[in-house]
Design an enzyme around this catalytic site. Structure first.
Site, PDB file in Angstrom:
ATOM      1  N   LYS A  24      44.409  33.510  35.095  1.00  0.00           N
ATOM      2  CA  LYS A  24      44.379  33.817  36.547  1.00  0.00           C
ATOM      3  C   LYS A  24      44.503  32.525  37.346  1.00  0.00           C
ATOM      4  O   LYS A  24      45.325  32.423  38.257  1.00  0.00           O
ATOM      5  CB  LYS A  24      43.082  34.522  36.904  1.00  0.00           C
ATOM      6  CG  LYS A  24      42.733  34.534  38.387  1.00  0.00           C
ATOM      7  CD  LYS A  24      41.488  35.308  38.716  1.00  0.00           C
ATOM      8  CE  LYS A  24      40.286  34.502  39.002  1.00  0.00           C
ATOM      9  NZ  LYS A  24      40.222  33.712  40.220  1.00  0.00           N
ATOM     10  N   ASN A  25      43.672  31.525  37.002  1.00  0.00           N
ATOM     11  CA  ASN A  25      43.606  30.336  37.846  1.00  0.00           C
ATOM     12  C   ASN A  25      44.774  29.384  37.656  1.00  0.00           C
ATOM     13  O   ASN A  25      44.909  28.417  38.401  1.00  0.00           O
ATOM     14  CB  ASN A  25      42.258  29.634  37.664  1.00  0.00           C
ATOM     15  CG  ASN A  25      41.119  30.477  38.234  1.00  0.00           C
ATOM     16  OD1 ASN A  25      41.356  31.461  38.932  1.00  0.00           O
ATOM     17  ND2 ASN A  25      39.899  30.127  37.897  1.00  0.00           N
ATOM     18  N   CYS A 118      32.904  33.295  50.721  1.00  0.00           N
ATOM     19  CA  CYS A 118      32.912  34.465  49.854  1.00  0.00           C
ATOM     20  C   CYS A 118      31.547  34.526  49.174  1.00  0.00           C
ATOM     21  O   CYS A 118      30.643  33.761  49.489  1.00  0.00           O
ATOM     22  CB  CYS A 118      34.035  34.382  48.839  1.00  0.00           C
ATOM     23  SG  CYS A 118      33.789  33.053  47.692  1.00  0.00           S
ATOM     24  N   ARG A 123      32.798  27.703  50.724  1.00  0.00           N
ATOM     25  CA  ARG A 123      34.152  27.364  50.267  1.00  0.00           C
ATOM     26  C   ARG A 123      35.049  26.846  51.402  1.00  0.00           C
ATOM     27  O   ARG A 123      36.067  27.434  51.744  1.00  0.00           O
ATOM     28  CB  ARG A 123      34.783  28.554  49.551  1.00  0.00           C
ATOM     29  CG  ARG A 123      33.891  29.016  48.418  1.00  0.00           C
ATOM     30  CD  ARG A 123      34.507  30.064  47.568  1.00  0.00           C
ATOM     31  NE  ARG A 123      35.467  29.467  46.623  1.00  0.00           N
ATOM     32  CZ  ARG A 123      36.146  30.217  45.757  1.00  0.00           C
ATOM     33  NH1 ARG A 123      35.998  31.510  45.767  1.00  0.00           N
ATOM     34  NH2 ARG A 123      36.989  29.656  44.921  1.00  0.00           N
ATOM     35  N   ASP A 306      32.481  28.744  36.234  1.00  0.00           N
ATOM     36  CA  ASP A 306      32.862  30.158  36.082  1.00  0.00           C
ATOM     37  C   ASP A 306      32.204  30.804  34.868  1.00  0.00           C
ATOM     38  O   ASP A 306      32.215  32.030  34.752  1.00  0.00           O
ATOM     39  CB  ASP A 306      34.391  30.294  35.971  1.00  0.00           C
ATOM     40  CG  ASP A 306      35.078  29.864  37.252  1.00  0.00           C
ATOM     41  OD1 ASP A 306      36.290  29.623  37.226  1.00  0.00           O
ATOM     42  OD2 ASP A 306      34.381  29.737  38.284  1.00  0.00           O
ATOM     43  N   ARG A 398      39.307  41.734  39.611  1.00  0.00           N
ATOM     44  CA  ARG A 398      40.037  40.635  40.244  1.00  0.00           C
ATOM     45  C   ARG A 398      40.486  39.602  39.217  1.00  0.00           C
ATOM     46  O   ARG A 398      41.471  38.904  39.407  1.00  0.00           O
ATOM     47  CB  ARG A 398      39.152  39.942  41.289  1.00  0.00           C
ATOM     48  CG  ARG A 398      38.996  40.670  42.599  1.00  0.00           C
ATOM     49  CD  ARG A 398      38.340  39.781  43.624  1.00  0.00           C
ATOM     50  NE  ARG A 398      38.985  38.491  43.615  1.00  0.00           N
ATOM     51  CZ  ARG A 398      38.321  37.343  43.811  1.00  0.00           C
ATOM     52  NH1 ARG A 398      37.024  37.343  44.026  1.00  0.00           N
ATOM     53  NH2 ARG A 398      38.964  36.190  43.794  1.00  0.00           N
TER      54      ARG A 398
HETATM   55  C1  EPZ Z   1      38.938  27.081  41.765  1.00  0.00           C
HETATM   56  O1  EPZ Z   1      38.382  27.370  43.038  1.00  0.00           O
HETATM   57  C2  EPZ Z   1      38.884  28.381  40.981  1.00  0.00           C
HETATM   58  N1  EPZ Z   1      39.687  29.400  41.656  1.00  0.00           N
HETATM   59  C3  EPZ Z   1      37.438  28.853  40.874  1.00  0.00           C
HETATM   60  O2  EPZ Z   1      37.432  30.026  40.058  1.00  0.00           O
HETATM   61  C4  EPZ Z   1      36.624  27.758  40.168  1.00  0.00           C
HETATM   62  O3  EPZ Z   1      35.277  28.158  40.118  1.00  0.00           O
HETATM   63  C5  EPZ Z   1      36.740  26.448  40.958  1.00  0.00           C
HETATM   64  O4  EPZ Z   1      38.146  26.091  41.080  1.00  0.00           O
HETATM   65  C6  EPZ Z   1      36.009  25.300  40.272  1.00  0.00           C
HETATM   66  O5  EPZ Z   1      36.512  25.141  38.990  1.00  0.00           O
HETATM   67  C7  EPZ Z   1      41.031  29.387  41.494  1.00  0.00           C
HETATM   68  O6  EPZ Z   1      41.595  28.524  40.826  1.00  0.00           O
HETATM   69  C8  EPZ Z   1      41.802  30.485  42.170  1.00  0.00           C
HETATM   70  P1  EPZ Z   1      37.194  23.755  44.296  1.00  0.00           P
HETATM   71  P2  EPZ Z   1      38.517  26.289  44.252  1.00  0.00           P
HETATM   72  O7  EPZ Z   1      38.076  23.473  45.449  1.00  0.00           O
HETATM   73  O8  EPZ Z   1      39.832  25.634  44.179  1.00  0.00           O
HETATM   74  C9  EPZ Z   1      33.944  22.510  47.528  1.00  0.00           C
HETATM   75  C10 EPZ Z   1      36.886  32.225  39.480  1.00  0.00           C
HETATM   76  O9  EPZ Z   1      35.813  32.815  39.257  1.00  0.00           O
HETATM   77  N2  EPZ Z   1      35.098  22.267  48.401  1.00  0.00           N
HETATM   78  O10 EPZ Z   1      37.308  22.912  43.065  1.00  0.00           O
HETATM   79  O11 EPZ Z   1      38.128  26.977  45.511  1.00  0.00           O
HETATM   80  C11 EPZ Z   1      33.770  24.009  47.259  1.00  0.00           C
HETATM   81  O12 EPZ Z   1      33.029  24.613  48.308  1.00  0.00           O
HETATM   82  C12 EPZ Z   1      36.979  31.266  40.650  1.00  0.00           C
HETATM   83  O13 EPZ Z   1      37.941  32.353  38.805  1.00  0.00           O
HETATM   84  C13 EPZ Z   1      34.882  21.656  49.630  1.00  0.00           C
HETATM   85  O14 EPZ Z   1      33.757  21.344  50.001  1.00  0.00           O
HETATM   86  O15 EPZ Z   1      37.363  25.277  43.828  1.00  0.00           O
HETATM   87  C14 EPZ Z   1      33.043  24.023  45.956  1.00  0.00           C
HETATM   88  O16 EPZ Z   1      31.667  23.830  46.218  1.00  0.00           O
HETATM   89  C15 EPZ Z   1      35.676  31.127  41.402  1.00  0.00           C
HETATM   90  N3  EPZ Z   1      35.952  21.436  50.445  1.00  0.00           N
HETATM   91  C16 EPZ Z   1      33.597  22.791  45.223  1.00  0.00           C
HETATM   92  O17 EPZ Z   1      34.190  21.956  46.228  1.00  0.00           O
HETATM   93  C17 EPZ Z   1      37.225  21.788  50.071  1.00  0.00           C
HETATM   94  O18 EPZ Z   1      38.174  21.552  50.857  1.00  0.00           O
HETATM   95  C18 EPZ Z   1      34.661  23.104  44.180  1.00  0.00           C
HETATM   96  O19 EPZ Z   1      35.691  23.791  44.830  1.00  0.00           O
HETATM   97  C19 EPZ Z   1      37.427  22.409  48.813  1.00  0.00           C
HETATM   98  C20 EPZ Z   1      36.346  22.630  47.997  1.00  0.00           C
END
Ligand code: EPZ
Length: 418
Positions: A24-25, A118, A123, A306, A398
């Site tokens: 998915k990711n 969410c 996020r 995850d 999802r």
């Molecule tokens: C990706 O989300 C994955 N989703 C998530 O999987 C996964 O948990 C996450 O990476 C971490 O590995 C997809 O790939 C579609 P991040 P993403 O940006 O890109 C903070 C699942 O269950 N942050 O690495 O949103 C954020 O709030 C999903 O499959 C900021 O503060 O993750 C979080 O605390 C859930 N500002 C942390 O960084 C930003 O601009 C990590 O987020 C972006 C992120």
């Protein structure tokens, strides 16, 4: 989320071997990357999940011709004629934010709904915006995200944190931008490397430096390709944890076991026999499980956030007291209350949860709180000696093509509710 339900009768150790759906990711950024050029891209082994369906709907709205059948998706992005993603689907999935980078790359403009928070956390997208600004994009944030990148060009992007999505957005914007882009502090997740592999196949000059940065020589037109998705490492990890929870013996086939090193080393630490042979992982949990004194989630190659909830479901019956700390998302313990309904002894202290192992869990009526929390409840229900019902399984759909089909194939007694 729709009110689908799952009925699960536990007490059966899982046995057998299983192949895993496409990632998915990894597929979400790869589908979005299809709008970066003309011609027909064909993506094989595409997981048939809701987030993919929503992403394809957004692509149709942008003017792409999309056909999806039996896990193969054909996308003709020659006629992309707008830079606005539209609202419904884009507001529903977090990963729609990836259209920001791709539309700035292709159309030099982008307009998307402001992504809400969410279930698992706020996020924000500040890192996405900061990265794209470093490539020359200008933002106008009102009730929507509006961005203009008429003079988008390659440059040095420094991320404050290794955000997966922000890394992907910077890649999607820079691959068509003339000049060299270096993305520092880039996320190390395998999904990033699969996106780079897909783009290289399309003719992009992109790779990872020895320091882990992403380096791109942008500005080249991309050709259409046929690409087969690799297996989903979080689904693979979920099913290994289901096998361990039921004290079974399961093999995951056609999967690069090094991608789950953090999980497999944790499983060995709690007493599970784990064999990693190239592209197969076998677990055998025929002995009582020990607690783990301290486990924290962290960016790859650390323990994946995850798999935090699914791991917690396993530790509910491990002998002793475990401590799990969630360092990535601020609200990812929503499964705790549901596990407590089953007799789990868990209490949370800030970003950490302390789990006291109990001999048994009891069946209950449960509600999936989010995608991976829902999978964790499936793992918990498989450990009881009765029948549980999980509501709100739309969350699970999802990310999991058919968790019922997959686990029944390993001997589980489950069925989708009426
Ligand atoms: C990706 O989300 C994955 N989703 C998530 O999987 C996964 O948990 C996450 O990476 C971490 O590995 C997809 O790939 C579609 P991040 P993403 O940006 O890109 C903070 C699942 O269950 N942050 O690495 O949103 C954020 O709030 C999903 O499959 C900021 O503060 O993750 C979080 O605390 C859930 N500002 C942390 O960084 C930003 O601009 C990590 O987020 C972006 C992120």
């Amino acid at each position: 989320m729709d009110l689908g339900s799952l009925e699960i009768t536990g007490g059966v150790p899982l046995h057998g071997e299983i192949g895993i759906q496409g990632s998915k990711n990894a597929v979400l950024p790869i589908l979005v990357a299809c709008i970066l050029g003309e011609g027909i891209c064909v993506i094989e082994n595409c997981p048939q999940i809701r987030d993919v369906a929503d992403t394809l709907e957004i692509m149709r709205h942008l003017g792409c011709l999309v056909q999806a059948a039996n896990g193969t998706v054909r996308i003709d992005a020659s006629c992309v004629d707008t830079f606005e993603t539209g609202g419904k689907e884009a507001a529903r999935i977090r990963s729609s934010v990836l259209f920001l980078g791709a539309l700035l790359g292709r159309m030099k403009k982008a307009m998307l709904p402001l992504p809400g928070g969410c279930a698992i956390g706020e996020r924000p997208i500040d890192q996405h915006i900061a990265a794209l600004r470093q490539l020359g994009a200008r933002f106008y944030l009102e009730e929507k995200i509006m961005a203009d990148a008429s003079d988008l060009k390659g440059g040095r992007v420094r991320l404050a944190m290794p955000s997966v999505g922000a890394t992907e957005n910077a890649i999607l914007a820079s691959v068509l931008a003339p000049g060299e882009t270096i993305i520092e502090h880039a996320a190390q997740e395998p999904e990033i490397d699969e996106l780079c592999e897909f783009l290289r196949l399309r003719g992009a000059q992109i790779g990872r430096t020895v320091e882990g940065n992403i380096c791109i020589q942008g500005g080249r037109a991309l050709r259409a390709v046929r690409y087969r998705m690799k297996s989903d490492r979080i689904v693979a990890g979920t099913y290994l944890l289901a096998a361990v929870a039921t004290r079974g013996q399961v093999t995951i086939k056609d999967f690069p076991c090094r991608e789950l090193d953090a999980l497999t080393s944790t499983l060995r630490a709690i007493g599970v026999s784990v064999a990693c042979i190239e592209d197969r992982i076998e677990v055998n949990a025929d002995r009582p499980l020990r607690a783990i004194s301290y486990l924290e989630t962290s960016p790859y190659p650390g323990f994946p956030t995850d798999l935090q909830s699914p791991m917690m479901a396993v530790l509910c019956r491990a002998r002793g007291e475990s401590c799990i700390c969630e360092t990535i998302f601020e609200n990812r313990f929503r499964t705790v209350a549901e596990l407590q309904k089953m007799g789990a002894k868990i209490h949370t202290e800030g970003r950490c949860a302390v789990v006291k192992g109990v001999p048994t869990l009891v069946p209950a009526r449960l509600t999936a709180p989010d995608l991976r929390g829902g999978a964790a409840l499936v793992i918990a229900a498989l450990q009881t000696n009765g029948t549980s019902v999980i509501q709100n399984t739309g969350y699970i759909e999802r990310g999991y093509e058919d968790i019922c089909r997959d686990l029944c194939g390993l001997g589980a007694k489950m069925r989708w509710g009426m």
